[in-house]
Scaffold this motif. Structure first.
Motif: not given
Length: 204
Positions: A66, A69-70, A93
């Protein structure tokens, strides 16, 4: 300052990572800021390096996929996928999300008490929960945001750190003021005075 231990809840130093608790330990060394040779406070990067050195990768394959991809620019090599880098990314974040949620009331409050050319410092208390006996990813708990983080002149390592940090903050503020008067961009990416800080949020 002490290894974590949940057997004795009366021993606050073994399960509360707070300087004001640590300094009451009879073995606290004020000059070195240590308890039995173990640092009470370290730089954030030193903590991330400790996570890399002391633990294998703590995050599951699904989380790693993940993140690739982020943030493909941050996690594009095997070397970039480590505990420290992932913790830093997640902490940054989450701070962004919290600040965005309180952006309007925070802006209103700062407008009431801070004028042009002034700045405010916000401290963040974080607790990292690592349980290697479970399959879950480590948890990051945000304990509190403090409007008056402590700046200390003792011991020497904190004096050096805090003087350097405050000096950079003031230089950033001076540059912003000059750029504002010259109608130049205030984008943090263009500020030459930024050395150790990393921008989280920016609005023109």
């Amino acid at each position: 300052g002490k290894d974590y231990a949940h057997e004795d809840f009366n021993d606050k130093g073994s399960h509360i990572t707070n300087f004001h608790v640590g300094k009451t330990n009879p073995n606290y060394n004020q000059e070195e800021d240590t308890i039995d040779g173990i640092p009470v406070r370290v730089l954030f990067q030193q903590y991330l390096d400790h996570l890399n050195k002391s633990y294998p990768l703590l995050f599951c394959d699904e989380t790693v996929a993940q993140l690739k991809e982020e943030a493909p620019d941050e996690f594009n090599t095997d070397e970039s996928i480590n505990n420290g880098a992932i913790f830093k990314y997640k902490i940054k974040n989450n701070i962004k999300k919290i600040l965005k949620a309180f952006k309007k009331p925070l802006q209103q409050r700062t407008r009431d008490i801070i004028g042009p050319g002034q700045f405010a410092c916000l401290g963040v208390d974080i607790l990292v929960e690592v349980n290697q006996e479970e399959w879950d990813d480590p948890k990051i708990w945000f304990i509190e945001f403090t409007k008056t983080p402590a700046y200390r002149m003792h011991p020497e390592n904190l004096k050096t750190l805090h003087e350097s940090m405050l000096s950079e903050i003031i230089q950033i503020n001076f540059e912003i003021d000059e750029r504002r008067r010259n109608n130049q961009s205030l984008d943090p990416a263009n500020l030459t005075s930024v050395k150790s800080f990393e921008p989280l949020l920016y609005s023109s």
